[in-house]
Design a protein around this motif. Sequence first.
Motif, mmCIF file in Angstrom:
data_model
loop_
_atom_site.group_PDB
_atom_site.id
_atom_site.type_symbol
_atom_site.label_atom_id
_atom_site.label_comp_id
_atom_site.label_asym_id
_atom_site.label_seq_id
_atom_site.Cartn_x
_atom_site.Cartn_y
_atom_site.Cartn_z
ATOM 1 N N GLN A 10 -1.622 132.863 -13.438
ATOM 2 C CA GLN A 10 -2.211 133.876 -14.327
ATOM 3 C C GLN A 10 -2.547 135.129 -13.501
ATOM 4 O O GLN A 10 -1.671 135.619 -12.790
ATOM 5 N N TRP A 11 -3.783 135.644 -13.623
ATOM 6 C CA TRP A 11 -4.149 136.854 -12.866
ATOM 7 C C TRP A 11 -5.006 136.503 -11.650
ATOM 8 O O TRP A 11 -5.871 137.293 -11.271
ATOM 9 N N GLY A 12 -4.800 135.353 -11.066
ATOM 10 C CA GLY A 12 -5.632 134.932 -9.943
ATOM 11 C C GLY A 12 -6.879 134.223 -10.448
ATOM 12 O O GLY A 12 -7.124 134.133 -11.665
ATOM 13 N N ASN A 37 -7.348 139.291 2.939
ATOM 14 C CA ASN A 37 -8.700 138.837 2.612
ATOM 15 C C ASN A 37 -9.170 139.385 1.278
ATOM 16 O O ASN A 37 -10.363 139.463 1.024
ATOM 17 N N ASN A 38 -8.231 139.729 0.402
ATOM 18 C CA ASN A 38 -8.574 139.990 -1.005
ATOM 19 C C ASN A 38 -8.770 138.674 -1.759
ATOM 20 O O ASN A 38 -9.327 138.654 -2.844
ATOM 21 N N ALA A 39 -8.282 137.576 -1.191
ATOM 22 C CA ALA A 39 -8.477 136.246 -1.804
ATOM 23 C C ALA A 39 -9.866 135.722 -1.440
ATOM 24 O O ALA A 39 -10.526 136.290 -0.578
ATOM 25 N N LYS A 128 -7.746 153.995 -12.182
ATOM 26 C CA LYS A 128 -8.232 153.159 -11.081
ATOM 27 C C LYS A 128 -7.585 151.788 -11.201
ATOM 28 O O LYS A 128 -7.476 151.264 -12.305
ATOM 29 N N ILE A 129 -7.233 151.186 -10.052
ATOM 30 C CA ILE A 129 -6.663 149.832 -10.090
ATOM 31 C C ILE A 129 -7.793 148.800 -10.109
ATOM 32 O O ILE A 129 -7.643 147.701 -10.614
ATOM 33 N N GLY A 130 -8.936 149.184 -9.536
ATOM 34 C CA GLY A 130 -10.021 148.193 -9.394
ATOM 35 C C GLY A 130 -9.697 147.241 -8.265
ATOM 36 O O GLY A 130 -9.819 146.032 -8.408
ATOM 37 N N THR A 131 -9.257 147.782 -7.121
ATOM 38 C CA THR A 131 -8.869 146.912 -6.004
ATOM 39 C C THR A 131 -10.095 146.244 -5.396
ATOM 40 O O THR A 131 -11.239 146.603 -5.709
ATOM 41 N N THR A 132 -9.838 145.338 -4.476
ATOM 42 C CA THR A 132 -10.941 144.672 -3.773
ATOM 43 C C THR A 132 -11.443 145.534 -2.605
ATOM 44 O O THR A 132 -12.380 145.138 -1.915
ATOM 45 N N GLY A 135 -8.312 147.156 1.858
ATOM 46 C CA GLY A 135 -7.230 147.824 2.604
ATOM 47 C C GLY A 135 -5.861 147.202 2.402
ATOM 48 O O GLY A 135 -4.911 147.514 3.131
ATOM 49 N N ILE A 136 -5.763 146.333 1.409
ATOM 50 C CA ILE A 136 -4.517 145.567 1.219
ATOM 51 C C ILE A 136 -3.342 146.504 0.900
ATOM 52 O O ILE A 136 -2.303 146.466 1.575
ATOM 53 N N GLY A 137 -3.504 147.342 -0.124
ATOM 54 C CA GLY A 137 -2.412 148.224 -0.543
ATOM 55 C C GLY A 137 -1.967 149.153 0.587
ATOM 56 O O GLY A 137 -0.786 149.198 0.947
ATOM 57 N N PHE A 240 -1.063 147.732 -12.264
ATOM 58 C CA PHE A 240 -2.353 147.051 -12.085
ATOM 59 C C PHE A 240 -2.105 145.695 -11.437
ATOM 60 O O PHE A 240 -2.291 144.643 -12.064
ATOM 61 N N VAL A 241 -1.653 145.746 -10.213
ATOM 62 C CA VAL A 241 -1.222 144.548 -9.489
ATOM 63 C C VAL A 241 -1.720 144.655 -8.061
ATOM 64 O O VAL A 241 -2.246 145.695 -7.660
ATOM 65 N N THR A 242 -1.508 143.611 -7.284
ATOM 66 C CA THR A 242 -1.761 143.712 -5.852
ATOM 67 C C THR A 242 -0.463 144.163 -5.192
ATOM 68 O O THR A 242 0.521 144.466 -5.884
ATOM 69 N N ARG A 275 -9.293 137.968 -15.841
ATOM 70 C CA ARG A 275 -8.699 139.036 -15.030
ATOM 71 C C ARG A 275 -9.853 139.819 -14.429
ATOM 72 O O ARG A 275 -10.849 140.090 -15.106
ATOM 73 N N VAL A 276 -9.720 140.195 -13.165
ATOM 74 C CA VAL A 276 -10.745 141.027 -12.539
ATOM 75 C C VAL A 276 -10.056 142.312 -12.099
ATOM 76 O O VAL A 276 -8.912 142.295 -11.675
ATOM 77 N N GLY A 277 -10.740 143.428 -12.271
ATOM 78 C CA GLY A 277 -10.089 144.717 -12.000
ATOM 79 C C GLY A 277 -9.513 145.271 -13.294
ATOM 80 O O GLY A 277 -9.583 144.635 -14.357
ATOM 81 N N ALA A 278 -8.925 146.471 -13.172
ATOM 82 C CA ALA A 278 -8.442 147.169 -14.369
ATOM 83 C C ALA A 278 -7.054 146.667 -14.766
ATOM 84 O O ALA A 278 -6.437 145.896 -14.053
ATOM 85 N N GLY A 279 -6.609 147.110 -15.952
ATOM 86 C CA GLY A 279 -5.242 146.806 -16.380
ATOM 87 C C GLY A 279 -5.192 146.058 -17.688
ATOM 88 O O GLY A 279 -6.190 145.461 -18.112
ATOM 89 N N GLY A 308 -17.773 139.844 -6.164
ATOM 90 C CA GLY A 308 -18.889 139.527 -7.056
ATOM 91 C C GLY A 308 -18.751 140.148 -8.442
ATOM 92 O O GLY A 308 -19.643 140.041 -9.276
ATOM 93 N N ARG A 309 -17.607 140.805 -8.698
ATOM 94 C CA ARG A 309 -17.447 141.471 -10.002
ATOM 95 C C ARG A 309 -17.321 140.458 -11.127
ATOM 96 O O ARG A 309 -16.805 139.350 -10.924
ATOM 97 N N LYS A 310 -17.735 140.869 -12.341
ATOM 98 C CA LYS A 310 -17.564 140.031 -13.527
ATOM 99 C C LYS A 310 -16.087 139.903 -13.822
ATOM 100 O O LYS A 310 -15.383 140.922 -13.828
HETATM 101 P P1 IMP Z 1 -6.003 144.595 -4.109
HETATM 102 O O1 IMP Z 1 -5.236 143.335 -3.911
HETATM 103 O O2 IMP Z 1 -7.340 144.595 -3.428
HETATM 104 O O3 IMP Z 1 -5.188 145.819 -3.790
HETATM 105 O O4 IMP Z 1 -6.352 144.725 -5.684
HETATM 106 C C1 IMP Z 1 -5.350 144.915 -6.657
HETATM 107 C C2 IMP Z 1 -5.663 144.117 -7.921
HETATM 108 O O5 IMP Z 1 -5.563 142.737 -7.648
HETATM 109 C C3 IMP Z 1 -7.068 144.342 -8.457
HETATM 110 O O6 IMP Z 1 -7.029 144.248 -9.877
HETATM 111 C C4 IMP Z 1 -7.841 143.158 -7.912
HETATM 112 O O7 IMP Z 1 -8.977 142.846 -8.694
HETATM 113 C C5 IMP Z 1 -6.788 142.082 -7.998
HETATM 114 N N1 IMP Z 1 -7.001 140.992 -7.046
HETATM 115 C C6 IMP Z 1 -6.774 141.011 -5.720
HETATM 116 N N2 IMP Z 1 -7.063 139.819 -5.164
HETATM 117 C C7 IMP Z 1 -7.464 139.021 -6.166
HETATM 118 C C8 IMP Z 1 -7.854 137.642 -6.223
HETATM 119 O O8 IMP Z 1 -7.878 136.911 -5.231
HETATM 120 N N3 IMP Z 1 -8.174 137.180 -7.479
HETATM 121 C C9 IMP Z 1 -8.091 137.946 -8.585
HETATM 122 N N4 IMP Z 1 -7.730 139.224 -8.569
HETATM 123 C C10 IMP Z 1 -7.401 139.763 -7.377
#
Ligand code: IMP
Length: 438
Positions: A10-12, A37-39, A128-132, A135-137, A240-242, A275-279, A308-310
């Motif tokens: 799904q969306w993680g 370390n976005n995971a 906004k993507i709503g990234t973590t 620095g991943i992108g 709206f992806v990683t 889903r966490v983040g935008a999109g 810690g986001r909802k």
């Molecule tokens: P980034 O990976 O930090 O660039 O974030 C890009 C998108 O992926 C954002 O919507 C994040 O919320 C989402 N995302 C990144 N890592 C995770 C995860 O481990 N679980 C769920 N969403 C994630």
Amino acid sequence: MKNVVIVGAQWGDEGKGKVVDLYSSKAEYIVRYQGGNNAGHTLVVNGKKTVLHLIPSGILHPDKVCLIANGVVFDPAVFFKEIESLLSSGAILNAPYERVRVSDRAHVILPYHCLLDAVREAKAAGGKIGTTVRGIGPAYEDKVSRRGIRVADLLDASTLKMKLAHALEEKNVLLTQLYGEHAVDLDALYASCVELGERLRPYVADIKSLLMTALQHRRTMLFEGAQGTLLDIDHGTYPFVTSSNTIAGGALTGSGIGEGAIGAVVGIMKAYVTRVGAGPFPTEIEETEPELAEKIRSIGQEFGATTGRKRRIGWLDLIALKYAVEVNGITGLALTKADVLNDLDHLKLCTSYTLGGNTVYDLPSRAEDLARIEPNYEIYPCWPSYDTKKVESKQDLPEELQAYIRKIEEFTGVPIVLLSVGPGREETLEISDPFQED
Ligand code: IMP
């Protein structure tokens, strides 16, 4: 024994942590192949909470080898923080040089990647993507534009300064002139990279070679995917992806293993979707059923382990799930968190979408279309609470949950191989073992 890839379907945040923990006991090598370390997995060891973002949670099984392969973007500062936290909680006793290896080819996340991620998110007017903000992108951008610093570069002080200077030429213009931030100081960055490189040296290895040797000795491998299919850079809900390939194919490019070495792909899915983040999120219920969304969020503890986001809440989307089955080549599904839905009035399952007056059965490619499709639902009765300790086979589950499972299996064409019926390790029903040869 087969080698298994685990992916989020799904969306993680599908509850991969628990399944990885369980499957880690069956494999000898646990390999992370994308993301960084976005995971996040939260683990409790000796009563102390440890949150791991980078090191596979297989580290908590004393005899396992954890590999961080070339496809990962690697933040050395985070890596050492995690090692220290594992040492101080007593989860590991010594620096695990033999049990945690980092690819010499993995790209390094440097402070300017995190800075750029943060300022872009802060200053994005719309979109906004709503990234973590880890620095991943920006780190993956440098990899693809061939400006990246790899782990092997940290070990060679003689060429590192020139490479950093080359990267900073462009980064400092962006930071100062476009975003109005301070420039990054080359000397200070170089000194900290040399120090981190020296600390890292004993952990660095050619992961592909290690995997080839392990294959020759018929060692069992678990490839641990991070994030989820719908966040895949190619197959997800772009933009709206990683920034990595989160699908099972990423395990091949991200580790150097050949396709023939993979025996099974297990897709982890929740009984609902978050889903966490935008999109776009077609089955989201935050607006339509806000009280229910709040209830599911609080029972399911749907708050990000990294930020810690909802998490946003929605009904199970079978169209998106079938898509995930297809793009990953999923051979079995692991269903988690069904217990979060216990005793609801009813359940909804999305089985098609309406787009521009037409019924569609596939995920549209454009975010704009995804944002305006209407989900079409089938309504199902929910199951009552049940004693999870007494579940020894599928037949012990409430009839309504069995029907829900049958519907998922029929729609996607793949079996559910594992069912997590509650948070505890023992609250798991293993229906079949993906590691076993047929
Ligand atoms: P980034 O990976 O930090 O660039 O974030 C890009 C998108 O992926 C954002 O919507 C994040 O919320 C989402 N995302 C990144 N890592 C995770 C995860 O481990 N679980 C769920 N969403 C994630």
